[in-house]
Write a protein that holds these residues in place. Structure first.
Motif, PDB file in Angstrom:
ATOM      1  N   SER A  95       0.838  -1.210   0.000  1.00 55.87           N
ATOM      2  CA  SER A  95       0.000   0.000   0.000  1.00 55.87           C
ATOM      3  C   SER A  95       0.874   1.261   0.000  1.00 55.87           C
ATOM      4  O   SER A  95       0.555   2.231  -0.699  1.00 55.87           O
ATOM      5  CB  SER A  95      -0.972   0.004   1.192  1.00 55.87           C
ATOM      6  OG  SER A  95      -0.299   0.103   2.437  1.00 55.87           O
ATOM      7  N   TYR A  96       1.976   1.239   0.738  1.00 56.93           N
ATOM      8  CA  TYR A  96       2.872   2.390   0.749  1.00 56.93           C
ATOM      9  C   TYR A  96       3.649   2.506  -0.565  1.00 56.93           C
ATOM     10  O   TYR A  96       3.878   3.599  -1.065  1.00 56.93           O
ATOM     11  CB  TYR A  96       3.828   2.327   1.939  1.00 56.93           C
ATOM     12  CG  TYR A  96       3.114   2.430   3.259  1.00 56.93           C
ATOM     13  CD1 TYR A  96       2.460   3.605   3.622  1.00 56.93           C
ATOM     14  CD2 TYR A  96       3.070   1.352   4.130  1.00 56.93           C
ATOM     15  CE1 TYR A  96       1.787   3.697   4.835  1.00 56.93           C
ATOM     16  CE2 TYR A  96       2.399   1.435   5.343  1.00 56.93           C
ATOM     17  CZ  TYR A  96       1.758   2.607   5.688  1.00 56.93           C
ATOM     18  OH  TYR A  96       1.089   2.705   6.874  1.00 56.93           O
ATOM     19  N   ALA A  97       4.037   1.353  -1.124  1.00 59.52           N
ATOM     20  CA  ALA A  97       4.731   1.362  -2.420  1.00 59.52           C
ATOM     21  C   ALA A  97       3.824   1.922  -3.507  1.00 59.52           C
ATOM     22  O   ALA A  97       4.287   2.639  -4.399  1.00 59.52           O
ATOM     23  CB  ALA A  97       5.208  -0.040  -2.779  1.00 59.52           C
ATOM     24  N   ASP A  98       2.535   1.634  -3.420  1.00 56.78           N
ATOM     25  CA  ASP A  98       1.594   2.176  -4.396  1.00 56.78           C
ATOM     26  C   ASP A  98       1.556   3.701  -4.313  1.00 56.78           C
ATOM     27  O   ASP A  98       1.532   4.382  -5.340  1.00 56.78           O
ATOM     28  CB  ASP A  98       0.195   1.589  -4.167  1.00 56.78           C
ATOM     29  CG  ASP A  98      -0.819   2.156  -5.135  1.00 56.78           C
ATOM     30  OD1 ASP A  98      -0.660   1.960  -6.363  1.00 56.78           O
ATOM     31  OD2 ASP A  98      -1.779   2.828  -4.670  1.00 56.78           O
ATOM     32  N   VAL A  99       1.574   4.247  -3.103  1.00 59.91           N
ATOM     33  CA  VAL A  99       1.571   5.712  -2.940  1.00 59.91           C
ATOM     34  C   VAL A  99       2.867   6.290  -3.512  1.00 59.91           C
ATOM     35  O   VAL A  99       2.840   7.290  -4.242  1.00 59.91           O
ATOM     36  CB  VAL A  99       1.388   6.117  -1.466  1.00 59.91           C
ATOM     37  CG1 VAL A  99       1.469   7.638  -1.308  1.00 59.91           C
ATOM     38  CG2 VAL A  99       0.063   5.601  -0.925  1.00 59.91           C
ATOM     39  N   ALA A 100       3.999   5.663  -3.224  1.00 67.02           N
ATOM     40  CA  ALA A 100       5.278   6.146  -3.753  1.00 67.02           C
ATOM     41  C   ALA A 100       5.292   6.099  -5.279  1.00 67.02           C
ATOM     42  O   ALA A 100       5.825   7.003  -5.930  1.00 67.02           O
ATOM     43  CB  ALA A 100       6.433   5.330  -3.182  1.00 67.02           C
ATOM     44  N   ALA A 101       4.685   5.065  -5.852  1.00 66.08           N
ATOM     45  CA  ALA A 101       4.643   4.959  -7.317  1.00 66.08           C
ATOM     46  C   ALA A 101       3.718   6.001  -7.929  1.00 66.08           C
ATOM     47  O   ALA A 101       4.026   6.575  -8.976  1.00 66.08           O
ATOM     48  CB  ALA A 101       4.190   3.554  -7.718  1.00 66.08           C
TER      49      ALA A 101
END
Length: 142
Positions: free
Chosen positions: A34-40
């Protein structure tokens, strides 16, 4: 000797309401993905990189933490420069949008220390205190 030059004005990064909302949604799910999605979706948003770095440190993955923290740190430096920062001067912890950059700087110091980069760890820790001693105090217990 007294410095007769005034201190540069504080640098306040602009808010990104969409990225903040996405991070709040990711916190509800609370997974690396979920955090990687925000960073992407918001690669210039240092707070997402700071979360990834913090999670990697907690999981005993200092190399991944270093990579996440360094990415967020450099993206934050880009934003600071666009906001008028000239390489020195306060970056207040009290201003919410600054916290992602400051958290990345703290995580970078910790990760550098864990991988044996003691000089970089010390430089980052000093830079954090130079930006705002309150940031160092707030993050030292993390």
């Amino acid at each position: 000797m007294q410095n007769l030059l005034p201190e540069p004005p504080a640098t306040l990064l602009p808010a990104d309401d969409k990225a903040v909302a996405a991070l709040a949604e990711a916190e509800q799910v609370d997974t690396d993905e979920s955090y990687a999605d925000v960073a992407a979706r918001f690669p210039a948003f240092s707070a997402a990189w700071a979360m990834l770095a913090s999670r990697a440190l907690a999981a005993g993955q200092p190399v991944a933490a270093y990579a996440y923290a360094r990415t967020g740190y450099h993206r934050g430096l880009d934003q600071l420069r666009r906001s008028g920062w000239k390489g020195s001067g306060p970056v207040p912890w009290s201003h919410g949008p600054n916290r992602g950059f400051l958290r990345c700087l703290h995580a970078l110091s910790r990760a550098a220390d864990e991988i044996g980069e003691s000089d970089e760890a010390a430089r980052c820790a000093q830079f954090l205190r130079d930006c705002d001693p309150a940031a160092g105090d707030a993050l030292s217990s993390v």
